[in-house]
Enzyme design. Structure first.
Site, PDB file in Angstrom:
ATOM      1  CD  GLU A  96      -7.360  -1.208 -35.529  1.00 29.54           C
ATOM      2  OE1 GLU A  96      -8.190  -0.431 -35.996  1.00 29.54           O
ATOM      3  OE2 GLU A  96      -6.426  -0.854 -34.798  1.00 29.54           O
ATOM      4  CB  CYS A 117      -2.134  -4.558 -28.403  1.00 30.25           C
ATOM      5  SG  CYS A 117      -3.595  -3.665 -27.906  1.00 30.25           S
ATOM      6  CB  CYS A 124     -16.061  -0.410 -27.067  1.00 30.55           C
ATOM      7  SG  CYS A 124     -16.007  -0.428 -25.259  1.00 30.55           S
ATOM      8  CB  CYS A 128     -14.332   6.218 -23.133  1.00 33.62           C
ATOM      9  SG  CYS A 128     -14.443   4.852 -21.968  1.00 33.62           S
ATOM     10  CB  CYS A 131     -12.264   5.613 -26.869  1.00 34.76           C
ATOM     11  SG  CYS A 131     -11.793   3.992 -27.482  1.00 34.76           S
ATOM     12  N   GLY A 181     -12.564  -2.807 -27.597  1.00 36.34           N
ATOM     13  CA  GLY A 181     -13.543  -3.453 -26.726  1.00 36.34           C
ATOM     14  C   GLY A 181     -13.201  -3.410 -25.254  1.00 36.34           C
ATOM     15  CD  GLU A 182     -14.012  -3.125 -19.991  1.00 33.54           C
ATOM     16  OE1 GLU A 182     -13.385  -2.057 -20.107  1.00 33.54           O
ATOM     17  OE2 GLU A 182     -13.623  -4.065 -19.273  1.00 33.54           O
ATOM     18  CB  SER A 213      -6.442  -2.652 -20.315  1.00 29.76           C
ATOM     19  OG  SER A 213      -6.824  -1.309 -20.158  1.00 29.76           O
ATOM     20  CB  SER A 236      -8.906   2.892 -18.567  1.00 27.63           C
ATOM     21  OG  SER A 236      -8.209   2.067 -19.463  1.00 27.63           O
ATOM     22  CG  HIS A 238      -8.448   7.446 -18.916  1.00 32.92           C
ATOM     23  ND1 HIS A 238      -7.131   7.068 -18.922  1.00 32.92           N
ATOM     24  CD2 HIS A 238      -9.085   6.554 -19.721  1.00 32.92           C
ATOM     25  CE1 HIS A 238      -6.980   6.000 -19.697  1.00 32.92           C
ATOM     26  NE2 HIS A 238      -8.146   5.667 -20.189  1.00 32.92           N
ATOM     27  CB  CYS A 355      -6.200  -0.042 -30.569  1.00 38.43           C
ATOM     28  SG  CYS A 355      -5.855  -1.663 -31.201  1.00 38.43           S
TER      29      CYS A 355
HETATM   30  N1  SAH Z   1     -11.579  -1.059 -22.896  1.00 42.34           N
HETATM   31  C1  SAH Z   1     -10.376  -1.247 -22.177  1.00 42.34           C
HETATM   32  C2  SAH Z   1      -9.210  -1.712 -23.021  1.00 42.34           C
HETATM   33  C3  SAH Z   1      -9.094  -1.128 -24.391  1.00 42.34           C
HETATM   34  S1  SAH Z   1      -8.673   0.577 -24.475  1.00 42.34           S
HETATM   35  C4  SAH Z   1     -10.023   0.007 -21.424  1.00 42.34           C
HETATM   36  O1  SAH Z   1     -10.620   1.038 -21.664  1.00 42.34           O
HETATM   37  O2  SAH Z   1      -9.137  -0.060 -20.575  1.00 42.34           O
HETATM   38  C5  SAH Z   1      -6.941   0.559 -24.075  1.00 42.34           C
HETATM   39  C6  SAH Z   1      -6.413   1.881 -23.553  1.00 42.34           C
HETATM   40  O3  SAH Z   1      -6.308   2.837 -24.619  1.00 42.34           O
HETATM   41  C7  SAH Z   1      -7.329   2.491 -22.515  1.00 42.34           C
HETATM   42  O4  SAH Z   1      -6.582   2.969 -21.425  1.00 42.34           O
HETATM   43  C8  SAH Z   1      -7.964   3.609 -23.292  1.00 42.34           C
HETATM   44  O5  SAH Z   1      -8.484   4.575 -22.461  1.00 42.34           O
HETATM   45  C9  SAH Z   1      -6.826   4.063 -24.158  1.00 42.34           C
HETATM   46  N2  SAH Z   1      -7.215   4.939 -25.269  1.00 42.34           N
HETATM   47  C10 SAH Z   1      -8.359   4.931 -25.964  1.00 42.34           C
HETATM   48  N3  SAH Z   1      -8.351   5.894 -26.905  1.00 42.34           N
HETATM   49  C11 SAH Z   1      -7.152   6.517 -26.802  1.00 42.34           C
HETATM   50  C12 SAH Z   1      -6.533   7.605 -27.503  1.00 42.34           C
HETATM   51  N4  SAH Z   1      -7.147   8.203 -28.503  1.00 42.34           N
HETATM   52  N5  SAH Z   1      -5.308   7.985 -27.103  1.00 42.34           N
HETATM   53  C13 SAH Z   1      -4.660   7.357 -26.115  1.00 42.34           C
HETATM   54  N6  SAH Z   1      -5.176   6.334 -25.427  1.00 42.34           N
HETATM   55  C14 SAH Z   1      -6.426   5.907 -25.764  1.00 42.34           C
HETATM   56 FE1  SF4 Z   2     -14.287   0.999 -24.730  1.00 44.30          FE
HETATM   57 FE2  SF4 Z   2     -11.860   1.147 -23.566  1.00 44.30          FE
HETATM   58 FE3  SF4 Z   2     -12.536   2.739 -25.662  1.00 44.30          FE
HETATM   59 FE4  SF4 Z   2     -13.655   3.148 -23.276  1.00 44.30          FE
HETATM   60  S1  SF4 Z   2     -11.475   3.351 -23.775  1.00 44.30           S
HETATM   61  S2  SF4 Z   2     -14.733   3.130 -25.259  1.00 44.30           S
HETATM   62  S3  SF4 Z   2     -13.853   1.061 -22.540  1.00 44.30           S
HETATM   63  S4  SF4 Z   2     -12.318   0.527 -25.692  1.00 44.30           S
END
Ligand code: SAH
Ligand code: SF4
Length: 371
Positions: A96, A117, A124, A128, A131, A181-182, A213, A236, A238, A355
């Site tokens: 995406e 984005c 990934c 987490c 996610c 992805g990371e 990020s 991130s 959190h 995403c």
């Molecule tokens: N992997 C990287 C970048 C992709 S995720 C990272 O984790 O930073 C981008 C952002 O979206 C991160 O801050 C992630 O924690 C957040 N994110 C993931 N799932 C989410 C959700 N369901 N609601 C809000 N933010 C979310």
């Molecule tokens: Fe991967 Fe970022 Fe989602 Fe964590 S929040 S699972 S690092 S994409």
């Protein structure tokens, strides 16, 4: 799983690598400049449109490179604010890319500020718990060419909306590497892609307009700090304590706050600009006042900006976003200490933080369709 395409994507070549390959085929060095100008400045979509190249050369190029390694399969728009592109890669993997438009007063939506984005992996591995991207684990890394291709697809989409944008530099203002992805787990491909995106002969987007990020891979944050190009960093977080962070982000076991925060500081000092701390607010998990106070202290200490993001529910996961009152109460703790903080509100923005969900849904539909 690794994917080796039949032909390397043209979008993964730098001026140097393309020059070298052409030289090996007996072509003069300036051809590489010409080809990349067709690709990134004039944004043609077929070899035959590269009219200043001879027919035999075009035939050779078509056999040697894949001009575009991603195909648009779905375009989902939300209230003219977000545009999600679902792209299919050579091995049928789905990724995406999201265009987020911030409308400005008095101008049409085609002139709004655009943030793109992009994704860096299919799935990934970080796990987490909240996610959607990580639900099915990691399928594979994206290649540099596949990362760059997402931005070209965005250009194609924008060119179709406003044909006059063609011939100009890429028509977007900011890039955030916050899709699936990371990014720092796919470091080399990411850096190569961003070098192409940044280059004069590529898309020409300044490093300051690109934010990476990460969930907190310490060695790679330190490595990124040492790179010449000064990208922006978002972390991130959190969770403002190891106890809370560890529950939702397994990466915290390998890199707890005592290691992560000094790395973030090192990055910030090296580049002399504010790092962003992202903090998703999840009800009953990290939205308490003590968490807000700890986050305030961390942000003050690092002189960081805090981005509070109300959680977007993910089908199949139990997490919920806190009430508006609780969100505001959390933000107020930071505001009272004059921390630079944003609490995401705008409509349509929920689509981008979520995403990974469009892909997940399409994958499911595919499975159903094929029995
Ligand atoms: N992997 C990287 C970048 C992709 S995720 C990272 O984790 O930073 C981008 C952002 O979206 C991160 O801050 C992630 O924690 C957040 N994110 C993931 N799932 C989410 C959700 N369901 N609601 C809000 N933010 C979310
Ligand atoms: Fe991967 Fe970022 Fe989602 Fe964590 S929040 S699972 S690092 S994409």
């Amino acid at each position: 799983m690794k994917f080796t395409p039949e032909k390397p994507p043209l979008t993964g070549e730098t001026l140097d690598t393309l020059t070298e390959k052409l030289r090996a085929g007996g072509e003069p060095a300036f051809r590489a400049q010409q080809i990349l100008a067709w690709l990134y400045k004039k944004r043609v979509r077929s070899w035959d449109e590269m009219t200043n190249l001879s027919k035999p050369l075009r035939t050779w190029l078509a056999g040697a490179f894949d001009l575009m390694p991603a195909t648009l399969v779905l375009n989902q728009q939300s209230e003219d604010v977000t545009d999600k592109l679902l792209l299919e890669l050579g091995d049928r993997s789905l990724i995406e890319t999201v265009i987020i438009r911030a409308p400005q007063e008095g101008v049409g939506v085609e002139h709004s500020r655009k943030t793109i984005c992009i994704s860096t992996q299919v799935g990934c591995a970080m796990g987490c718990v909240f996610c959607a991207s990580g639900l099915a684990g990691l399928k594979r890394d994206l290649s540099a060419g596949e990362i760059v291709a997402q931005l070209l697809q965005v250009c194609y989409r924008e060119d179709a909306r406003t044909p006059r944008a063609r011939m100009e530099l890429a028509s977007f203002d900011n890039i955030v590497v916050m899709g699936m992805g990371e990014p720092l787990a796919n470091y080399d491909a990411l850096l190569r892609a961003l070098t192409i995106v940044n280059a004069e002969w590529g898309l020409g987007v300044g490093a300051r307009r690109i934010t990476i990020s990460t969930s907190g891979l310490v060695p790679q944050i330190l490595k990124l700090a040492g790179e010449e190009l000064g990208f922006r960093l978002a972390v991130s977080l959190h969770g403002a304590t190891d106890e809370v962070r560890e529950k939702i982000m397994p990466v915290n076991r390998a890199f707890p706050l005592a290691r992560l925060l000094p790395a973030v500081r090192a990055f910030s000092e090296r580049h002399g600009r504010m790092v962003t701390l992202e903090f998703i607010l999840i009800a009953e998990v990290n939205d308490s006042l003590p968490q807000a106070e700890k986050l305030r202290d961390i942000a003050r200490d690092l002189h960081a900006h805090v981005n509070l993001i109300p959680y977007n529910t993910v089908a199949g996961l139990p997490w919920k976003r806190p009430s508006l009152t609780r969100q505001e109460r959390f933000a107020d703790v930071l505001r009272a200490a004059r921390i630079s903080v944003t609490l995401r509100r705008e409509k349509g923005h929920d689509i981008d933080a979520a995403c990974g969900q469009l892909r997940l849904k399409t994958e499911k539909d595919r499975v159903l369709a094929t029995g």
